[in-house]
Motif scaffolding. Structure first.
Motif, PDB file in Angstrom:
ATOM      1  N   ARG A 100      11.603  44.137-124.594  1.00 47.50           N
ATOM      2  CA  ARG A 100      11.668  45.337-123.762  1.00 47.50           C
ATOM      3  C   ARG A 100      10.319  45.622-123.120  1.00 47.50           C
ATOM      4  NH1 ARG A 100      15.636  49.803-126.454  1.00 47.50           N
ATOM      5  NH2 ARG A 100      17.402  48.401-126.770  1.00 47.50           N
ATOM      6  N   ALA A 101       9.240  45.372-123.868  1.00 46.21           N
ATOM      7  CA  ALA A 101       7.919  45.596-123.288  1.00 46.21           C
ATOM      8  C   ALA A 101       7.716  44.675-122.097  1.00 46.21           C
ATOM      9  CB  ALA A 101       6.846  45.352-124.353  1.00 46.21           C
ATOM     10  N   LEU A 157       9.627  46.058-119.163  1.00 48.56           N
ATOM     11  CA  LEU A 157       8.944  47.177-118.526  1.00 48.56           C
ATOM     12  C   LEU A 157       7.761  46.687-117.688  1.00 48.56           C
ATOM     13  CD1 LEU A 157       9.032  49.861-121.363  1.00 48.56           C
ATOM     14  CD2 LEU A 157      10.189  49.968-119.163  1.00 48.56           C
ATOM     15  N   PHE A 194      17.619  45.797-111.013  1.00 52.78           N
ATOM     16  CA  PHE A 194      16.938  46.093-112.280  1.00 52.78           C
ATOM     17  C   PHE A 194      17.927  46.573-113.325  1.00 52.78           C
ATOM     18  CE2 PHE A 194      12.534  45.276-111.963  1.00 52.78           C
ATOM     19  CZ  PHE A 194      12.205  45.367-110.621  1.00 52.78           C
ATOM     20  N   LEU A 195      18.922  47.320-112.899  1.00 51.00           N
ATOM     21  CA  LEU A 195      19.948  47.761-113.842  1.00 51.00           C
ATOM     22  C   LEU A 195      20.663  46.562-114.439  1.00 51.00           C
ATOM     23  CD1 LEU A 195      21.721  49.887-115.194  1.00 51.00           C
ATOM     24  CD2 LEU A 195      23.084  49.982-113.103  1.00 51.00           C
ATOM     25  N   TRP A 201      18.473  44.887-116.917  1.00 47.97           N
ATOM     26  CA  TRP A 201      18.399  45.649-118.159  1.00 47.97           C
ATOM     27  C   TRP A 201      19.644  45.407-119.014  1.00 47.97           C
ATOM     28  CZ3 TRP A 201      15.016  48.626-120.870  1.00 47.97           C
ATOM     29  CH2 TRP A 201      15.530  49.488-121.837  1.00 47.97           C
ATOM     30  N   ARG A 202      20.796  45.450-118.345  1.00 52.26           N
ATOM     31  CA  ARG A 202      22.053  45.206-119.069  1.00 52.26           C
ATOM     32  C   ARG A 202      22.055  43.816-119.690  1.00 52.26           C
ATOM     33  NH1 ARG A 202      26.115  47.266-114.380  1.00 52.26           N
ATOM     34  NH2 ARG A 202      26.170  49.471-114.910  1.00 52.26           N
ATOM     35  N   THR A 218      19.718  43.626-122.675  1.00 51.97           N
ATOM     36  CA  THR A 218      20.135  44.362-123.869  1.00 51.97           C
ATOM     37  C   THR A 218      21.443  43.833-124.462  1.00 51.97           C
ATOM     38  OG1 THR A 218      21.160  46.012-122.420  1.00 51.97           O
ATOM     39  CG2 THR A 218      18.959  46.503-123.234  1.00 51.97           C
ATOM     40  N   THR A 219      22.309  43.249-123.625  1.00 56.44           N
ATOM     41  CA  THR A 219      23.597  42.783-124.151  1.00 56.44           C
ATOM     42  C   THR A 219      23.627  41.278-124.390  1.00 56.44           C
ATOM     43  OG1 THR A 219      24.513  42.512-121.924  1.00 56.44           O
ATOM     44  CG2 THR A 219      24.821  44.643-122.983  1.00 56.44           C
ATOM     45  N   LEU A 257      13.507  54.369-112.980  1.00 54.42           N
ATOM     46  CA  LEU A 257      13.604  53.900-114.356  1.00 54.42           C
ATOM     47  C   LEU A 257      14.521  54.810-115.164  1.00 54.42           C
ATOM     48  CD1 LEU A 257      12.693  51.905-116.501  1.00 54.42           C
ATOM     49  CD2 LEU A 257      10.722  53.384-116.947  1.00 54.42           C
ATOM     50  N   VAL A 298      18.037  54.022-114.291  1.00 55.23           N
ATOM     51  CA  VAL A 298      18.492  52.781-114.922  1.00 55.23           C
ATOM     52  C   VAL A 298      18.863  53.065-116.370  1.00 55.23           C
ATOM     53  CG1 VAL A 298      17.746  50.543-115.792  1.00 55.23           C
ATOM     54  CG2 VAL A 298      17.225  51.184-113.457  1.00 55.23           C
ATOM     55  N   ASN A 300      22.529  53.162-118.220  1.00 57.75           N
ATOM     56  CA  ASN A 300      22.757  52.374-119.421  1.00 57.75           C
ATOM     57  C   ASN A 300      23.279  53.259-120.534  1.00 57.75           C
ATOM     58  OD1 ASN A 300      22.335  49.725-120.821  1.00 57.75           O
ATOM     59  ND2 ASN A 300      21.100  51.033-122.132  1.00 57.75           N
ATOM     60  N   ILE A 352      26.885  53.650-120.305  1.00 58.84           N
ATOM     61  CA  ILE A 352      27.588  52.483-120.851  1.00 58.84           C
ATOM     62  C   ILE A 352      27.676  52.595-122.365  1.00 58.84           C
ATOM     63  CG2 ILE A 352      27.469  49.993-121.164  1.00 58.84           C
ATOM     64  CD1 ILE A 352      25.962  49.929-118.471  1.00 58.84           C
ATOM     65  N   ARG A 411      30.328  50.768-127.349  1.00 57.72           N
ATOM     66  CA  ARG A 411      30.171  49.363-127.638  1.00 57.72           C
ATOM     67  C   ARG A 411      30.012  49.244-129.140  1.00 57.72           C
ATOM     68  NH1 ARG A 411      25.405  47.060-124.658  1.00 57.72           N
ATOM     69  NH2 ARG A 411      24.699  49.185-124.552  1.00 57.72           N
ATOM     70  N   GLU A 415      26.640  49.710-132.080  1.00 60.64           N
ATOM     71  CA  GLU A 415      25.405  50.370-131.648  1.00 60.64           C
ATOM     72  C   GLU A 415      25.530  51.871-131.823  1.00 60.64           C
ATOM     73  OE1 GLU A 415      23.443  49.599-128.157  1.00 60.64           O
ATOM     74  OE2 GLU A 415      23.641  47.451-128.190  1.00 60.64           O
ATOM     75  N   LEU A 438       8.591  52.753-126.775  1.00 60.16           N
ATOM     76  CA  LEU A 438       8.175  52.430-125.412  1.00 60.16           C
ATOM     77  C   LEU A 438       8.139  53.641-124.492  1.00 60.16           C
ATOM     78  CD1 LEU A 438      10.054  49.056-124.844  1.00 60.16           C
ATOM     79  CD2 LEU A 438       7.691  49.430-125.543  1.00 60.16           C
TER      80      LEU A 438
END
Lengths: 174, 258
Positions: A2-3, A6, A39-40, A43-44, A47-48, B42, B45, B49, B52, B57, B60, B202
């Motif tokens: 994740r870092a 970013l 970017f979305l 990210w998805r 993460t998935t 950001l 985004v 998420n 979602i 899901r 989680e 973060l």
């Protein structure tokens, strides 16, 4: 991971928006939305399916490809969260940019880039973002040789077009 | 190959083209940086998420991602509220100015403008003007000038009165905007944020006030720069579960203090 994502976001958000504006060509608002969707999606994916995300060799090129694809997607249902409205650049279809926002020279260059065809605009946008020919070819699904040919033709055209535009500007009454 | 006038180049050099492309790129990037706030994108985004995640899901915790989004939203809202607070202070100053005796003076000036005296003065000025054209008498000029001066003074008073009315409208707009922000802040502040087990490492937080009221546990990871402050400001509400206090034990809704 994740870092790292970013860091990628911080480094590439503005350049990706600029890439879509130049390649589309797109207005600032449309380019921003397309970048947002890219970017979305990243990210998805991260993460998935983190394994798939880690397997992407060139995330910078991937973001640009996805953003441009989002921009060029046919109009239809779009699930874009509302963003704050930001100051916008004049639409790319306008014959000239607002002189108050860009220098005359920058306007000239952006107008020249809009004269190129779709493929050449995209190749030149990757090139000015620092991508080598091999990476451009991989991102666009064309051969490296074709990339070099497009660059050669595009640069020759731009040199002639801008030379004529600069002469015309010098001749303008002040 | 034909020779060309040096002052009438048919083609740029490669270096010149590269320089033009580079400068245009830089200008475009600066324009984008001035117009686009990366924090907002950001947040959007992460907000998308979180939607979602809320849709379900397996495996989680639904609140972990949402906690980060809500905390970031709260930070943005606090900044907005502080800006509106400053705007309200300025509106208050303006209101005090407007409330002084000059308003009364202007009100009287407006009444004078509507008074028949003005009409009579203007009519007299017109009559005198006609007489002047016919008779060209110097004494009548002396009478005309004061009447016109009074009409001009009254017109200036009317302009000032209009400006004050516009200023009052703007002050009212500031108050309305602040009230809306305050209502929103109150709604969000009253909503409990559960950050148990959440990875918040973060998040860019440098103000504990943003996380006042947040419930967390020993599995929660805070940003390193603020972790000690959060622990110091928290009270244990159940074994292993904590709530961030306000330092002075403020109610979370009180950060919308006005």
């Amino acid at each position: 991971m994740r870092a790292a994502w970013l860091d990628l976001y911080d480094a590439e958000l503005y350049p990706v928006i600029r890439f879509v504006m130049k390649s589309g060509p797109a207005s600032l608002e449309d380019a921003r939305d397309a970048a947002h969707e890219a970017f979305l999606e990243s990210w998805r994916l991260m993460t998935t399916r983190p394994g798939d995300w880690a397997a992407i060799r060139n995330p910078r090129a991937w973001l640009r490809t996805v953003a441009l694809r989002r921009f060029r997607r046919p109009p239809g249902l779009r699930n874009r969260p509302m963003l704050d409205t930001c100051a916008d650049l004049p639409d790319a279809s306008a014959s000239s940019l607002d002189p108050g926002e860009f220098t005359a020279q920058a306007q000239m260059v952006l107008a020249a880039l809009r004269q190129l065809d779709l493929e050449a605009r995209e190749v030149m946008a990757y090139l000015t973002d620092g991508f080598p020919a091999a990476a451009i070819g991989e991102a666009m699904g064309i051969t490296e040789q074709r990339v070099r040919d497009v660059i050669r033709r595009a640069r020759a055209y731009l040199k002639r077009w801008l030379a004529a535009a600069l002469v015309d500007e010098r001749r303008q009454p002040r | 190959m034909t020779t060309s006038d040096p002052a009438d180049h048919t083609e740029l050099t490669d270096d010149r083209l590269d320089s033009l492309l580079r400068h245009a790129d830089d200008e475009l990037l600066h324009r984008i940086q001035a117009a686009v706030d990366p924090a907002i994108t950001l947040t959007a985004v992460m907000d998308t998420n979180a939607v979602i995640v809320e849709q379900g899901r397996p495996g989680e915790p639904a609140h972990a991602e949402q906690a980060a989004v809500l905390i970031m939203r709260r930070g943005v809202l606090i900044q907005i509220s502080r800006s509106l607070d400053r705007a309200l202070d300025r509106a208050g100053d303006l209101a005090r100015v407007l409330a002084d005796d000059r308003v009364g003076d202007l009100d009287r000036a407006l009444n004078r403008a509507l008074d028949l005296d003005l009409n009579r003065a203007l009519n007299r000025a017109l009559d005198l003007d006609r007489d002047l054209a016919l008779a060209r008498a110097r004494t009548r000029v002396r009478l005309l000038i004061p009447a016109l001066n009074r009409a001009r003074a009254l017109a200036r008073d009317l302009d000032r009165a209009r400006d004050f009315v516009l200023a009052l409208d703007r002050a009212r707009d500031f108050v309305l905007a602040l009230n809306r922000a305050r209502d929103l802040a109150r709604d969000l502040a009253e909503r409990e944020i559960i950050a148990s087990g959440a990875d918040l490492s973060l998040l860019a937080i440098d103000d504990v006030e943003i996380v006042v009221g947040v419930v967390w546990d020993d599995e929660t990871t805070w940003p390193p720069g603020i972790a000690d402050h959060v622990r110091a400001a928290s009270q244990e509400i159940r074994p292993g579960v904590y709530r961030v206090g306000g330092g002075s034990e403020r109610d979370p809704a009180e950060y919308a203090r006005y």
